[in-house]
Design a protein around this motif. Structure first.
Motif, PDB file in Angstrom:
ATOM      1  N   ARG A 113       0.915  -1.174  -0.023  1.00  0.00           N
ATOM      2  CA  ARG A 113       0.048   0.029  -0.231  1.00  0.00           C
ATOM      3  C   ARG A 113       0.849   1.407  -0.033  1.00  0.00           C
ATOM      4  NH1 ARG A 113      -3.932  -2.857   3.559  1.00  0.00           N
ATOM      5  NH2 ARG A 113      -2.882  -2.022   5.106  1.00  0.00           N
TER       6      ARG A 113
ATOM      7  N   ALA B 131       1.034   3.920  -2.938  1.00  0.00           N
ATOM      8  CA  ALA B 131       0.904   5.666  -2.695  1.00  0.00           C
ATOM      9  C   ALA B 131       2.112   6.265  -3.005  1.00  0.00           C
ATOM     10  CB  ALA B 131       0.725   5.684  -0.952  1.00  0.00           C
TER      11      ALA B 131
ATOM     12  N   GLN C 136       1.737   6.740  -6.827  1.00  0.00           N
ATOM     13  CA  GLN C 136       0.633   7.605  -7.198  1.00  0.00           C
ATOM     14  C   GLN C 136       1.181   9.129  -6.863  1.00  0.00           C
ATOM     15  OE1 GLN C 136      -3.004   7.085  -4.922  1.00  0.00           O
ATOM     16  NE2 GLN C 136      -4.121   7.984  -6.509  1.00  0.00           N
ATOM     17  N   GLU C 137       2.107   9.416  -6.017  1.00  0.00           N
ATOM     18  CA  GLU C 137       2.532  10.721  -5.558  1.00  0.00           C
ATOM     19  C   GLU C 137       3.742  10.943  -6.511  1.00  0.00           C
ATOM     20  OE1 GLU C 137       3.807  14.052  -3.322  1.00  0.00           O
ATOM     21  OE2 GLU C 137       1.992  12.795  -2.667  1.00  0.00           O
TER      22      GLU C 137
ATOM     23  N   ASN D 109      -3.133   2.413 -12.880  1.00  0.00           N
ATOM     24  CA  ASN D 109      -2.517   1.520 -11.423  1.00  0.00           C
ATOM     25  C   ASN D 109      -2.160   0.310 -11.543  1.00  0.00           C
ATOM     26  OD1 ASN D 109      -3.494   4.130 -10.130  1.00  0.00           O
ATOM     27  ND2 ASN D 109      -5.539   3.401  -9.909  1.00  0.00           N
TER      28      ASN D 109
END
Length: 196
Positions: free
Chosen positions: A146, A150, A153-154, A163
């Protein structure tokens, strides 16, 4: 007076448009510069990870020429047949090379999981799933996955819109398959029982 008034309004409108255009141009130029700099940084990180990965793979190829494809095989071969590798220098070199390959490949795989292109992450995950034995993942690694998702994604916002599935991240990062949770197992058994 009407002409003077029209000229004044025209001048004010033209000046407002020019000023607004300048402000918007500056804003978009700044945004574009930031975006280009971010892309340069990501490409630099990717290039370094690729070089590290290829350097580790070269060590594996060297060991394969001597008949070993993993550190585990070398250790297993040495313990099963004492003196299997008669040349002590060769055994020491192989042990060092294969150990470095294992460590460097793991490091490179973690870096690639963080910022490699989505398609590459998926392809490498499929490769490791296909050619290397898979084991169940430690449940605590879900938090790591996770966190990596994340991070992606950043770091890769507006660069990689697609994704990655968690299962692919597990395969790439640790060469394991996540185990189904007890809730998932219970719901599957319920579905199986209701279908009968």
């Amino acid at each position: 007076m009407d002409t003077k008034w029209v000229r004044t309004i025209t001048t004010i409108v033209a000046a407002s448009i020019g000023f607004g255009g300048g402000v918007l141009g500056q804003y978009f130029a700044t945004e574009r510069a930031i975006s280009i700099e971010r892309l340069k940084n990501i490409n630099s990180l990717r290039s370094k990870a690729y070089i590290d990965f290829f350097a580790a793979q070269a060590k594996l190829q060297q060991a394969r020429q001597d008949g070993y494809s993993s550190y585990r095989d070398l250790i297993k071969g040495q313990s099963e047949q004492q003196g299997h590798i008669e040349d002590g220098q060769l055994a020491a070199r192989l042990e060092k090379t294969l150990w470095e390959y294992e460590i460097e490949t793991k490091e490179a795989r973690m870096k690639l999981a963080a910022f490699a292109p989505t398609e590459l992450v998926e392809e490498l995950a499929d490769y490791y799933r296909k050619y290397y034995p898979s084991r169940p993942c430690d449940p605590s690694w879900e938090d790591d996955v996770r966190a990596y998702l994340a991070m992606r994604q950043e770091l890769l916002a507006d660069i990689e819109p697609k994704n990655i599935k968690k299962e692919k991240m597990y395969s790439l990062m640790w060469g394991c398959q996540p185990t189904a949770s007890k809730n998932e197992d219970a719901s599957k058994s319920e579905e199986h029982m209701t279908s009968q």
